[in-house]
Write a protein that holds these residues in place. Structure first.
Motif, PDB file in Angstrom:
ATOM      1  N   ALA A  61      -3.955   8.446 -50.320  1.00 51.90           N
ATOM      2  CA  ALA A  61      -4.051   9.896 -50.197  1.00 51.90           C
ATOM      3  C   ALA A  61      -3.397  10.539 -51.410  1.00 51.90           C
ATOM      4  CB  ALA A  61      -3.381  10.380 -48.921  1.00 51.90           C
ATOM      5  N   ALA A  62      -3.882  11.730 -51.764  1.00 47.83           N
ATOM      6  CA  ALA A  62      -3.400  12.389 -52.981  1.00 47.83           C
ATOM      7  C   ALA A  62      -1.957  12.852 -52.840  1.00 47.83           C
ATOM      8  CB  ALA A  62      -4.301  13.573 -53.323  1.00 47.83           C
ATOM      9  N   THR A  63      -1.566  13.341 -51.672  1.00 48.21           N
ATOM     10  CA  THR A  63      -0.213  13.859 -51.442  1.00 48.21           C
ATOM     11  C   THR A  63       0.240  13.445 -50.050  1.00 48.21           C
ATOM     12  OG1 THR A  63      -1.033  15.948 -50.532  1.00 48.21           O
ATOM     13  CG2 THR A  63      -0.650  15.859 -52.927  1.00 48.21           C
ATOM     14  N   PRO A  64       1.540  13.528 -49.729  1.00 49.32           N
ATOM     15  CA  PRO A  64       1.992  13.236 -48.351  1.00 49.32           C
ATOM     16  C   PRO A  64       1.310  14.110 -47.308  1.00 49.32           C
ATOM     17  CG  PRO A  64       3.865  13.247 -49.866  1.00 49.32           C
ATOM     18  CD  PRO A  64       2.681  13.720 -50.657  1.00 49.32           C
ATOM     19  N   SER A  65       1.124  15.400 -47.603  1.00 47.42           N
ATOM     20  CA  SER A  65       0.452  16.279 -46.639  1.00 47.42           C
ATOM     21  C   SER A  65      -0.991  15.849 -46.421  1.00 47.42           C
ATOM     22  CB  SER A  65       0.503  17.727 -47.131  1.00 47.42           C
ATOM     23  OG  SER A  65       1.835  18.166 -47.267  1.00 47.42           O
ATOM     24  N   ALA A  66      -1.677  15.490 -47.499  1.00 48.34           N
ATOM     25  CA  ALA A  66      -3.059  15.032 -47.360  1.00 48.34           C
ATOM     26  C   ALA A  66      -3.126  13.751 -46.542  1.00 48.34           C
ATOM     27  CB  ALA A  66      -3.675  14.817 -48.746  1.00 48.34           C
ATOM     28  N   ALA A  67      -2.149  12.864 -46.696  1.00 50.62           N
ATOM     29  CA  ALA A  67      -2.124  11.634 -45.909  1.00 50.62           C
ATOM     30  C   ALA A  67      -1.989  11.941 -44.425  1.00 50.62           C
ATOM     31  CB  ALA A  67      -0.981  10.738 -46.384  1.00 50.62           C
ATOM     32  N   ALA A  68      -1.101  12.896 -44.082  1.00 48.94           N
ATOM     33  CA  ALA A  68      -0.935  13.264 -42.683  1.00 48.94           C
ATOM     34  C   ALA A  68      -2.232  13.819 -42.097  1.00 48.94           C
ATOM     35  CB  ALA A  68       0.198  14.285 -42.554  1.00 48.94           C
ATOM     36  N   PRO A 116      -2.680  -1.409 -40.416  1.00 47.51           N
ATOM     37  CA  PRO A 116      -3.234  -0.637 -41.536  1.00 47.51           C
ATOM     38  C   PRO A 116      -2.177   0.257 -42.176  1.00 47.51           C
ATOM     39  CG  PRO A 116      -4.730  -0.598 -39.668  1.00 47.51           C
ATOM     40  CD  PRO A 116      -3.475  -1.249 -39.187  1.00 47.51           C
ATOM     41  N   VAL A 117      -2.219   0.325 -43.515  1.00 53.59           N
ATOM     42  CA  VAL A 117      -1.214   1.087 -44.269  1.00 53.59           C
ATOM     43  C   VAL A 117      -1.916   2.162 -45.092  1.00 53.59           C
ATOM     44  CG1 VAL A 117       0.609   1.004 -46.017  1.00 53.59           C
ATOM     45  CG2 VAL A 117       0.319  -0.899 -44.406  1.00 53.59           C
ATOM     46  N   VAL A 118      -1.439   3.402 -44.954  1.00 46.74           N
ATOM     47  CA  VAL A 118      -1.868   4.511 -45.809  1.00 46.74           C
ATOM     48  C   VAL A 118      -0.736   4.784 -46.794  1.00 46.74           C
ATOM     49  CG1 VAL A 118      -2.556   6.938 -45.898  1.00 46.74           C
ATOM     50  CG2 VAL A 118      -3.295   5.483 -44.005  1.00 46.74           C
ATOM     51  N   CYS A 119      -1.075   4.968 -48.052  1.00 44.99           N
ATOM     52  CA  CYS A 119      -0.053   5.165 -49.078  1.00 44.99           C
ATOM     53  C   CYS A 119      -0.326   6.477 -49.811  1.00 44.99           C
ATOM     54  CB  CYS A 119      -0.046   4.003 -50.069  1.00 44.99           C
ATOM     55  SG  CYS A 119       1.419   3.953 -51.108  1.00 44.99           S
ATOM     56  N   ALA A 120       0.715   7.313 -49.962  1.00 49.24           N
ATOM     57  CA  ALA A 120       0.613   8.583 -50.692  1.00 49.24           C
ATOM     58  C   ALA A 120       1.897   8.756 -51.478  1.00 49.24           C
ATOM     59  CB  ALA A 120       0.395   9.751 -49.724  1.00 49.24           C
ATOM     60  N   VAL A 121       1.810   8.558 -52.794  1.00 49.70           N
ATOM     61  CA  VAL A 121       2.989   8.587 -53.661  1.00 49.70           C
ATOM     62  C   VAL A 121       2.813   9.686 -54.703  1.00 49.70           C
ATOM     63  CG1 VAL A 121       4.415   7.302 -55.290  1.00 49.70           C
ATOM     64  CG2 VAL A 121       3.404   6.142 -53.311  1.00 49.70           C
ATOM     65  N   GLY A 122       3.723  10.630 -54.757  1.00 52.00           N
ATOM     66  CA  GLY A 122       3.712  11.651 -55.797  1.00 52.00           C
ATOM     67  C   GLY A 122       2.643  12.702 -55.577  1.00 52.00           C
ATOM     68  N   HIS A 123       2.164  13.228 -56.700  1.00 57.37           N
ATOM     69  CA  HIS A 123       1.149  14.274 -56.671  1.00 57.37           C
ATOM     70  C   HIS A 123      -0.238  13.661 -56.799  1.00 57.37           C
ATOM     71  CE1 HIS A 123       4.417  17.094 -56.905  1.00 57.37           C
ATOM     72  NE2 HIS A 123       4.844  16.576 -58.053  1.00 57.37           N
ATOM     73  N   GLU A 124      -1.239  14.539 -56.864  1.00 55.56           N
ATOM     74  CA  GLU A 124      -2.629  14.074 -56.889  1.00 55.56           C
ATOM     75  C   GLU A 124      -2.934  13.242 -58.123  1.00 55.56           C
ATOM     76  OE1 GLU A 124      -7.138  15.948 -56.407  1.00 55.56           O
ATOM     77  OE2 GLU A 124      -5.368  17.231 -56.378  1.00 55.56           O
ATOM     78  N   VAL A 125      -2.284  13.548 -59.269  1.00 57.22           N
ATOM     79  CA  VAL A 125      -2.578  12.833 -60.516  1.00 57.22           C
ATOM     80  C   VAL A 125      -1.807  11.526 -60.621  1.00 57.22           C
ATOM     81  CG1 VAL A 125      -3.164  14.945 -61.733  1.00 57.22           C
ATOM     82  CG2 VAL A 125      -0.793  14.146 -61.729  1.00 57.22           C
ATOM     83  N   ASP A 126      -0.844  11.282 -59.722  1.00 57.15           N
ATOM     84  CA  ASP A 126      -0.046  10.067 -59.789  1.00 57.15           C
ATOM     85  C   ASP A 126      -0.751   8.929 -59.064  1.00 57.15           C
ATOM     86  OD1 ASP A 126       2.051  11.387 -61.123  1.00 57.15           O
ATOM     87  OD2 ASP A 126       2.810  12.171 -59.220  1.00 57.15           O
ATOM     88  N   PHE A 127      -0.739   7.748 -59.663  1.00 55.62           N
ATOM     89  CA  PHE A 127      -1.287   6.551 -59.038  1.00 55.62           C
ATOM     90  C   PHE A 127      -0.235   5.454 -59.108  1.00 55.62           C
ATOM     91  CE2 PHE A 127      -5.131   8.849 -59.896  1.00 55.62           C
ATOM     92  CZ  PHE A 127      -6.000   8.503 -58.866  1.00 55.62           C
ATOM     93  N   SER A 128      -0.140   4.658 -58.050  1.00 56.44           N
ATOM     94  CA  SER A 128       0.815   3.551 -58.018  1.00 56.44           C
ATOM     95  C   SER A 128       0.096   2.287 -57.591  1.00 56.44           C
ATOM     96  CB  SER A 128       1.969   3.863 -57.056  1.00 56.44           C
ATOM     97  OG  SER A 128       1.474   3.948 -55.719  1.00 56.44           O
ATOM     98  N   ILE A 129       0.737   1.137 -57.888  1.00 57.51           N
ATOM     99  CA  ILE A 129       0.175  -0.162 -57.513  1.00 57.51           C
ATOM    100  C   ILE A 129       0.078  -0.271 -55.997  1.00 57.51           C
ATOM    101  CG2 ILE A 129       0.508  -2.643 -57.647  1.00 57.51           C
ATOM    102  CD1 ILE A 129      -0.244  -1.437 -60.292  1.00 57.51           C
ATOM    103  N   ALA A 130       1.074   0.257 -55.282  1.00 58.26           N
ATOM    104  CA  ALA A 130       1.054   0.193 -53.821  1.00 58.26           C
ATOM    105  C   ALA A 130      -0.150   0.929 -53.250  1.00 58.26           C
ATOM    106  CB  ALA A 130       2.349   0.778 -53.256  1.00 58.26           C
ATOM    107  N   GLU A 131      -0.563   2.043 -53.881  1.00 57.62           N
ATOM    108  CA  GLU A 131      -1.718   2.794 -53.389  1.00 57.62           C
ATOM    109  C   GLU A 131      -3.003   1.991 -53.555  1.00 57.62           C
ATOM    110  OE1 GLU A 131      -0.820   7.463 -53.964  1.00 57.62           O
ATOM    111  OE2 GLU A 131      -0.783   6.303 -55.819  1.00 57.62           O
ATOM    112  N   PHE A 132      -3.123   1.234 -54.646  1.00 54.31           N
ATOM    113  CA  PHE A 132      -4.309   0.402 -54.819  1.00 54.31           C
ATOM    114  C   PHE A 132      -4.370  -0.702 -53.771  1.00 54.31           C
ATOM    115  CE2 PHE A 132      -3.818   1.985 -59.262  1.00 54.31           C
ATOM    116  CZ  PHE A 132      -5.041   2.620 -59.350  1.00 54.31           C
TER     117      PHE A 132
END
Length: 447
Positions: free
Chosen positions: A257-264, A235-251
């Motif tokens: 997760a919204a931020t790296p800290s939130a992912a942790a 399983p992969v969790v992806c958190a790139v940039g800030h809360e407003v940023d979305f990436s293809i990898a996250e989809f």
């Protein structure tokens, strides 16, 4: 007697209008459509709905016009200083003798192009089912080993390690360093995902980096990265940039997760909360045990009561009670049936009155009055539209009328047959001519 020199051959004498028409024809013939990129300046939006502006770079500029309705189809609002890409036809504005671009399509360049590529790839992968929620996997409740794929020197890894050590220090954290920006980032991320997935050492993987511009985050919008995330056996969790940023990898990831800290925080439980959950589980076990004992005691009392009801006297009393209840139900059913019949009768009477010819006639008169009112409004709107169209056509006709040209100080030369004289060579000496101006005609003869 001296020889008379030969007269020079006759040449067409061009007017500015005819010259501009020739230039316009040459431009449209050799440059039917061009793509041009530049910065918008001198933007104007008149009430007509057209858009006039200048496209410029460091060394030159060119006038542009985008007419309705194409100007109303734009998906963004052009502004001065905006970098755009235009598809246009080269034309000539004859009244001033200046060439200009007639823009048929306009779009943002730079980040706008990246955004369009983002939307295209997202739609493609979504159509393939790469983002299907049914394929998302649940994360382990208590991961023993977490693999963090990110830059070893970025702020994201410091935030992740701080949160993990504070919330759940029992988890082992394995930092898998990769570049997270630039051309070398996508293949490095793909290789690290494949290596971690094949090793099977980690319980969950975290793919992350800090914030930045769309160009900075573009490595996580690479198609190969998205497919590697989805193909991972872990399983992969992806958190790139800030809360407003979305990436293809996250989809494509199992969880975004919204931020790296939130992912942790999503990866591991908080140790204090885990202790409270254990205490709650212990209290729950005691409560369930007490509830089981209480239930078994109630069951014993119920069996004892059933044994009492099996005596003949009790069964006879129960039969009498059941007979009385059935009699009461019969009376209630008869009353309800009578009330229902009365209700149906009232409904039938109301429906019959609603279908009376007088009621139908009143309804038809009301409909007729509404239709007459709508017809009157439609006729008024149509007359107004036709009047506006006629006024617009009259103004357009006057703008291209030769009389309007005469009013600006020009004149037309007509021969005796009323035909326009285009060349001096076509008029014989002594021929009668008429010079027509805006306020009258002057008869002349050629000497």
């Amino acid at each position: 007697m001296p020889a008379v020199p030969p007269s020079p051959p006759a040449r067409d004498v061009l007017t500015p209008s005819s010259l501009n028409r020739r230039v316009r024809d040459l431009l449209e013939m050799h440059l039917p459509s061009v793509l041009i990129e530049g910065e918008i300046s001198n933007l104007a939006r008149p009430a007509s709905g057209h858009i006039y502006f200048t496209l410029k770079d460091a060394n030159a500029q060119v006038r542009c016009a985008m007419f309705r309705p194409k100007s109303t189809w734009l998906k963004f609002r052009p502004e001065n200083g905006m970098q755009v890409l235009a598809r246009a036809r080269v034309g000539l504005y004859e009244p001033r003798g200046e060439y200009q671009l007639i823009v048929d399509h306009l779009e943002e360049s730079g980040e706008g192009a990246l955004r369009r590529e983002f939307d295209r790839l997202k739609a493609q992968l979504q159509a393939e089912g790469l983002f299907d929620p049914a394929n998302k996997r649940a994360l382990p409740a208590l991961p023993r080993c977490i693999g963090v794929i990110t830059s070893a020197t970025g702020a994201a890894i410091r935030d992740v390690l701080s949160v993990l050590s504070r919330r759940f220090p029992l988890a082992e954290v394995d930092v898998l360093p990769v570049p997270v920006q630039g051309r070398e980032a996508p293949p490095a991320i793909v290789a690290m995902l494949e290596r971690a997935s094949g090793a099977g050492y980690h319980d969950v993987l975290l793919l992350t980096r800090g914030g930045g511009s769309l160009e900075d985050l573009w490595a996580f919008n690479d198609e190969s990265v998205a497919r590697a995330v989805r193909a991972s056996a872990i399983p992969v969790v992806c958190a790139v940039g800030h809360e407003v940023d979305f990436s293809i990898a996250e989809f494509a990831a199992d969880l975004r997760a919204a931020t790296p800290s939130a992912a942790a925080e999503l990866l591991v439980p908080e140790q204090g909360e885990l202790g409270r959950r254990l205490q709650l589980a212990q209290r729950g076990m005691v409560t369930r045990l007490e509830r089981t004992l209480h239930t078994q005691g109630q069951r014993l009392d119920h069996l004892r009561a059933r044994l009492q009801t099996l005596r003949p006297q009790a069964r006879l009393a129960h039969g009498r009670e059941r007979l009385s209840a059935l009699q009461q139900r019969l009376v209630r059913h008869q009353q309800q049936d009578l009330a229902a019949r009365k209700t149906r009768l009232e409904n039938d009477r109301a429906r019959l009155q609603a279908r009376h010819p007088q009621a139908t006639l009143r309804q038809a008169r009301g409909t007729l009055a509404q239709l007459q009112h709508r017809l009157s409004q439609a006729i008024g709107h149509d007359l107004k539209r036709r009047r506006e169209t006629l006024q617009y056509d009259a103004r357009a006709l006057h703008a291209v009328s030769p009389l309007a040209t005469l009013e600006r100080g020009y004149a037309m030369v007509l021969d005796a047959n009323g035909k326009l004289v285009r060349s001096a060579a076509s008029v014989a000496p002594g021929a009668s001519l008429d010079i027509r101006m805006a306020d009258g005609t002057l008869p002349v003869k050629r000497i």
